[in-house]
Design a protein around this motif. Sequence first.
Motif, PDB file in Angstrom:
ATOM      1  N   GLN A 146       0.821  -1.211   0.000  1.00 33.14           N
ATOM      2  CA  GLN A 146       0.000   0.000   0.000  1.00 33.14           C
ATOM      3  C   GLN A 146       0.860   1.268   0.000  1.00 33.14           C
ATOM      4  O   GLN A 146       0.564   2.238  -0.705  1.00 33.14           O
ATOM      5  CB  GLN A 146      -0.954  -0.011   1.210  1.00 33.14           C
ATOM      6  CG  GLN A 146      -1.871   1.174   1.304  1.00 33.14           C
ATOM      7  CD  GLN A 146      -2.726   1.374   0.050  1.00 33.14           C
ATOM      8  OE1 GLN A 146      -2.994   0.426  -0.690  1.00 33.14           O
ATOM      9  NE2 GLN A 146      -3.110   2.621  -0.218  1.00 33.14           N
ATOM     10  N   ARG A 149       2.070   1.770  -3.467  1.00 35.30           N
ATOM     11  CA  ARG A 149       1.001   2.207  -4.384  1.00 35.30           C
ATOM     12  C   ARG A 149       0.780   3.706  -4.258  1.00 35.30           C
ATOM     13  O   ARG A 149       0.571   4.406  -5.247  1.00 35.30           O
ATOM     14  CB  ARG A 149      -0.283   1.440  -4.077  1.00 35.30           C
ATOM     15  CG  ARG A 149      -1.456   1.823  -4.946  1.00 35.30           C
ATOM     16  CD  ARG A 149      -2.581   0.822  -4.825  1.00 35.30           C
ATOM     17  NE  ARG A 149      -2.181  -0.473  -5.340  1.00 35.30           N
ATOM     18  CZ  ARG A 149      -2.129  -0.792  -6.633  1.00 35.30           C
ATOM     19  NH1 ARG A 149      -2.456   0.094  -7.553  1.00 35.30           N
ATOM     20  NH2 ARG A 149      -1.739  -1.992  -7.022  1.00 35.30           N
ATOM     21  N   GLU A 150       0.842   4.212  -3.015  1.00 34.63           N
ATOM     22  CA  GLU A 150       0.658   5.653  -2.828  1.00 34.63           C
ATOM     23  C   GLU A 150       1.801   6.439  -3.443  1.00 34.63           C
ATOM     24  O   GLU A 150       1.603   7.480  -4.051  1.00 34.63           O
ATOM     25  CB  GLU A 150       0.527   5.970  -1.335  1.00 34.63           C
ATOM     26  CG  GLU A 150      -0.885   5.681  -0.839  1.00 34.63           C
ATOM     27  CD  GLU A 150      -0.991   5.565   0.666  1.00 34.63           C
ATOM     28  OE1 GLU A 150      -0.077   6.055   1.370  1.00 34.63           O
ATOM     29  OE2 GLU A 150      -1.975   4.958   1.130  1.00 34.63           O
ATOM     30  N   PRO A 153       1.725   5.089  -8.183  1.00 29.80           N
ATOM     31  CA  PRO A 153       0.511   4.425  -8.690  1.00 29.80           C
ATOM     32  C   PRO A 153       0.695   3.763 -10.055  1.00 29.80           C
ATOM     33  O   PRO A 153      -0.128   2.948 -10.457  1.00 29.80           O
ATOM     34  CB  PRO A 153      -0.513   5.567  -8.767  1.00 29.80           C
ATOM     35  CG  PRO A 153       0.167   6.810  -8.358  1.00 29.80           C
ATOM     36  CD  PRO A 153       1.562   6.533  -7.960  1.00 29.80           C
ATOM     37  N   GLU A 182      -4.987  -3.537   5.064  1.00 32.35           N
ATOM     38  CA  GLU A 182      -4.917  -2.418   4.108  1.00 32.35           C
ATOM     39  C   GLU A 182      -3.576  -2.402   3.397  1.00 32.35           C
ATOM     40  O   GLU A 182      -3.480  -2.169   2.205  1.00 32.35           O
ATOM     41  CB  GLU A 182      -5.102  -1.075   4.835  1.00 32.35           C
ATOM     42  CG  GLU A 182      -6.533  -0.642   4.932  1.00 32.35           C
ATOM     43  CD  GLU A 182      -6.735   0.501   5.931  1.00 32.35           C
ATOM     44  OE1 GLU A 182      -5.726   1.065   6.425  1.00 32.35           O
ATOM     45  OE2 GLU A 182      -7.895   0.798   6.223  1.00 32.35           O
ATOM     46  N   PRO A 221     -12.357  -0.919  -3.124  1.00 33.44           N
ATOM     47  CA  PRO A 221     -12.745   0.412  -3.586  1.00 33.44           C
ATOM     48  C   PRO A 221     -11.519   1.267  -3.888  1.00 33.44           C
ATOM     49  O   PRO A 221     -10.545   1.250  -3.141  1.00 33.44           O
ATOM     50  CB  PRO A 221     -13.515   1.007  -2.396  1.00 33.44           C
ATOM     51  CG  PRO A 221     -13.837  -0.143  -1.520  1.00 33.44           C
ATOM     52  CD  PRO A 221     -12.840  -1.215  -1.786  1.00 33.44           C
ATOM     53  N   ALA A 222     -11.565   1.971  -5.011  1.00 33.78           N
ATOM     54  CA  ALA A 222     -10.445   2.852  -5.368  1.00 33.78           C
ATOM     55  C   ALA A 222     -10.859   4.286  -5.046  1.00 33.78           C
ATOM     56  O   ALA A 222     -12.037   4.574  -4.887  1.00 33.78           O
ATOM     57  CB  ALA A 222     -10.126   2.694  -6.843  1.00 33.78           C
ATOM     58  N   GLY A 223      -9.898   5.165  -4.946  1.00 32.70           N
ATOM     59  CA  GLY A 223     -10.155   6.552  -4.567  1.00 32.70           C
ATOM     60  C   GLY A 223     -11.144   7.250  -5.499  1.00 32.70           C
ATOM     61  O   GLY A 223     -11.914   8.103  -5.079  1.00 32.70           O
ATOM     62  N   ASP A 224     -11.194   6.842  -6.772  1.00 37.90           N
ATOM     63  CA  ASP A 224     -12.007   7.545  -7.768  1.00 37.90           C
ATOM     64  C   ASP A 224     -13.480   7.120  -7.768  1.00 37.90           C
ATOM     65  O   ASP A 224     -14.233   7.452  -8.675  1.00 37.90           O
ATOM     66  CB  ASP A 224     -11.417   7.302  -9.163  1.00 37.90           C
ATOM     67  CG  ASP A 224     -11.320   5.802  -9.486  1.00 37.90           C
ATOM     68  OD1 ASP A 224     -11.836   4.994  -8.685  1.00 37.90           O
ATOM     69  OD2 ASP A 224     -10.740   5.451 -10.525  1.00 37.90           O
ATOM     70  N   GLY A 225     -13.881   6.366  -6.754  1.00 37.17           N
ATOM     71  CA  GLY A 225     -15.275   5.915  -6.698  1.00 37.17           C
ATOM     72  C   GLY A 225     -15.473   4.559  -7.355  1.00 37.17           C
ATOM     73  O   GLY A 225     -16.473   3.896  -7.113  1.00 37.17           O
ATOM     74  N   SER A 227     -13.562   0.678  -8.499  1.00 39.49           N
ATOM     75  CA  SER A 227     -12.893  -0.340  -7.689  1.00 39.49           C
ATOM     76  C   SER A 227     -11.737  -0.949  -8.460  1.00 39.49           C
ATOM     77  O   SER A 227     -11.582  -0.745  -9.663  1.00 39.49           O
ATOM     78  CB  SER A 227     -13.890  -1.416  -7.265  1.00 39.49           C
ATOM     79  OG  SER A 227     -14.251  -2.183  -8.378  1.00 39.49           O
ATOM     80  N   ARG A 228     -10.921  -1.684  -7.739  1.00 40.07           N
ATOM     81  CA  ARG A 228      -9.694  -2.253  -8.262  1.00 40.07           C
ATOM     82  C   ARG A 228      -9.718  -3.736  -7.925  1.00 40.07           C
ATOM     83  O   ARG A 228     -10.043  -4.116  -6.802  1.00 40.07           O
ATOM     84  CB  ARG A 228      -8.551  -1.571  -7.504  1.00 40.07           C
ATOM     85  CG  ARG A 228      -7.166  -1.802  -7.952  1.00 40.07           C
ATOM     86  CD  ARG A 228      -6.265  -0.773  -7.255  1.00 40.07           C
ATOM     87  NE  ARG A 228      -6.202  -0.963  -5.816  1.00 40.07           N
ATOM     88  CZ  ARG A 228      -5.467  -1.889  -5.200  1.00 40.07           C
ATOM     89  NH1 ARG A 228      -4.725  -2.708  -5.886  1.00 40.07           N
ATOM     90  NH2 ARG A 228      -5.472  -1.984  -3.895  1.00 40.07           N
TER      91      ARG A 228
END
Length: 490
Positions: A146, A149-150, A153, A182, A221-225, A227-228
């Motif tokens: 994680q 990824r931050e 990306p 997470e 769930p992905a940040g953009d609403g 999912s991944r």
Amino acid sequence: MDRADLVVVANRLPVDRVVDTDGTETWRRSPGGLVTALEQVMAKTDGAWVGWGGKADLDIEPFDFEGTLLVPVPLSAEDLKYYYEGFSNGTIWPLYHDVIAAPVYRRSWWDAYVRVNRRFAEAAAEVADQEGFVWVQDYQLQLVPQMLRELRPDLTIGYFHHIPFPAYGLYSQLPWRRQVLEGLLGADVLGFQRVADAGNFQRSVRRIFKYPTRANEIEVPAGDGGSRSVIAAPFPISIDAQAFIELSQRPDIRARAVEIREQLGNPKKILLGVDRLDYTKGIRHRLKAFGELLDDGAVTVGEVALVQIASPSRPGVEAYQDLRDEIELTVGRINGDYDTMHHTAIRYLHQGFPREEMVALYLAADVMLITALRDGMNLVAKEYVAVRTDNRGVLVLSEFAGAADELTTALLVNPHDIDGMKDLILRAINMPEAEQSRRMRAMRRKVLENDVEAWGRSFMKAVDAVRNKRATGAPIPREVKPTPRKKPRE
Ligand code: G6P
């Protein structure tokens, strides 16, 4: 610094520091399983490997080693105490091995784990090429996916978990259970040893986050609403079987096997145990069973000898110090009672050996005893099977080792059942050659087919499928996320 398309991140670098007699320092490839497991994957690209150099406060620049860029991550004595001995090996290791030893939950250890995981993630972020692949290894680095990824990306991230993943009833003890999940879910592909481990992980994700899972695919769930997709599936690790077979054919190693038998006084049967000195390995249970067989007169010194290799491990952790004392007391007692001037009951060696000597020992051993109380895979089981090219020899294998899922024709043992283990050891000692051969043949087929190259290939296939889904929206094919036939609940 050069950037790499494939970056492995592991707690340790794949090399050991050796100091020559004249004081110069060089690096030598370490004999460990992880190194050889990844060797073949790394060989295909100009890869990099991020890891600790094996000594406190070692702060050196990245360097090339046999075509791989090694990127050392410095760890201070305090980092080692809190992150390595503390959280990794005093909290996670016992918790994930079914609390055989009591896990210790200490906030200062957790803080160090977060801090050090970030250091590994930053080092990987710096060396990975644009849209490259980073493969994180094992329980010491569960937060790295994680964090990475931050930071980056653009990367594809894999994680392989070499040890068991516990049932939710145990996992839920962890005060940082959400953060660890997470951290792991930052990966695109999460590999586990057994069907049960992947299942336990998925159940924890469902319980804690309620994310939907379908046939090894988790929708995170992905940040953009949106999912991944994350794949969490079993990929049982293996060995370079051909390399072991080649060693087993070497005349010097075969001669050494004969010599080992002679040096033990040519007993009729040699039993062998090979483990890191770790409480998960069931060494005490094995010694108990063997000691009782001697007490009962079912085996006699001179006719049967047990060789126990216990390689030194994690000496800074108290549970390991206690275990060593206990084992050495037991071995001393048994040998004191039964040794003769000519023969020993247990030849105990608290030492590590090069691979050549291990193969000679495997060839010399009539019975291999693997009695772990819990073990991710246990590659020693596969090594023993690989070198027995004449199909002779008996593997006594704990049901609680990952290898038992594949090596089903071993004599499977519950190491907690001392009487059951004694019966199986006697059965192994007395097994007719035809039965040895039937069982060994089936096991060798499995190990030769599912070797480490096949393991690497199947993991990379899953990685490619996730990459492809991200780029084109194409669904992940069924074969890269096989639905387990049976779903053992553990
Ligand atoms: C197990 C773990 C590895 C670890 C190895 C040796 O196999 O899965 O991650 O490297 O033990 O332990 P050590 O603490 O010496 O690295």
